[in-house]
Design a protein around this motif. Structure first.
Motif, PDB file in Angstrom:
ATOM      1  N   GLY A 268     -31.949   7.704 -13.918  1.00 55.48           N
ATOM      2  CA  GLY A 268     -31.360   7.181 -12.686  1.00 55.48           C
ATOM      3  C   GLY A 268     -30.333   8.161 -12.148  1.00 55.48           C
ATOM      4  N   ALA A 269     -29.764   7.858 -10.993  1.00 57.77           N
ATOM      5  CA  ALA A 269     -28.822   8.767 -10.331  1.00 57.77           C
ATOM      6  C   ALA A 269     -27.588   9.016 -11.188  1.00 57.77           C
ATOM      7  CB  ALA A 269     -28.427   8.206  -8.971  1.00 57.77           C
ATOM      8  N   ALA A 270     -27.048   7.949 -11.786  1.00 57.28           N
ATOM      9  CA  ALA A 270     -25.839   8.122 -12.611  1.00 57.28           C
ATOM     10  C   ALA A 270     -26.145   8.963 -13.846  1.00 57.28           C
ATOM     11  CB  ALA A 270     -25.294   6.755 -13.022  1.00 57.28           C
ATOM     12  N   ARG A 271     -27.290   8.700 -14.442  1.00 57.93           N
ATOM     13  CA  ARG A 271     -27.686   9.456 -15.645  1.00 57.93           C
ATOM     14  C   ARG A 271     -27.992  10.909 -15.282  1.00 57.93           C
ATOM     15  NH1 ARG A 271     -27.333  10.738 -20.749  1.00 57.93           N
ATOM     16  NH2 ARG A 271     -29.300  11.121 -21.786  1.00 57.93           N
ATOM     17  N   GLN A 272     -28.550  11.167 -14.097  1.00 53.87           N
ATOM     18  CA  GLN A 272     -28.832  12.539 -13.674  1.00 53.87           C
ATOM     19  C   GLN A 272     -27.538  13.344 -13.590  1.00 53.87           C
ATOM     20  OE1 GLN A 272     -31.011  12.482 -10.012  1.00 53.87           O
ATOM     21  NE2 GLN A 272     -32.951  11.952 -11.005  1.00 53.87           N
ATOM     22  N   ALA A 273     -26.513  12.747 -13.032  1.00 54.25           N
ATOM     23  CA  ALA A 273     -25.223  13.447 -12.934  1.00 54.25           C
ATOM     24  C   ALA A 273     -24.657  13.709 -14.313  1.00 54.25           C
ATOM     25  CB  ALA A 273     -24.237  12.622 -12.094  1.00 54.25           C
ATOM     26  N   GLU A 274     -24.825  12.737 -15.212  1.00 52.33           N
ATOM     27  CA  GLU A 274     -24.344  12.905 -16.592  1.00 52.33           C
ATOM     28  C   GLU A 274     -25.104  14.022 -17.305  1.00 52.33           C
ATOM     29  OE1 GLU A 274     -24.670  10.211 -20.592  1.00 52.33           O
ATOM     30  OE2 GLU A 274     -24.082   9.180 -18.746  1.00 52.33           O
TER      31      GLU A 274
END
Length: 95
Positions: free
Chosen positions: A84-90
């Motif tokens: 997901g978007a949050a995990r991609q940034a992480e």
């Protein structure tokens, strides 16, 4: 009757095998000591990142390094695709 030459060859093979075993044991103990002391493969040798002494050894080491970096990046991109978007940034921050 046994020939004299065959006994000499047999003895030479036994001495060669014993020497090979001794070299293997010595190399294994040196590797184990380096790992125990923390001076294993990941450390710099004489302040240089590439340890190869000949041009061929340096080329092989750099090719391996590039292969590992490329594989790590491919795994990163594959994980990123399914995140997901949050995990991609992480994942991007960690890479």
């Amino acid at each position: 009757m046994a020939r004299r030459g065959s006994n000499v060859r047999r003895a030479a093979r036994a001495v060669g095998a014993a020497g090979a075993v001794a070299l293997g044991v010595a190399a294994g103990s040196r590797i184990a000591a380096a790992r125990r002391d923390g001076t294993g493969d990941d450390d710099l040798v004489d302040g240089h990142a590439v340890r190869g002494r000949t041009r061929g050894q340096r080329h092989v080491e750099l090719a391996r390094l590039g292969g590992r970096a490329g594989a790590d990046f491919a795994v990163h991109r594959a994980r990123r695709v399914f995140a997901g978007a949050a995990r991609q940034a992480e994942l991007d921050a960690a890479f």
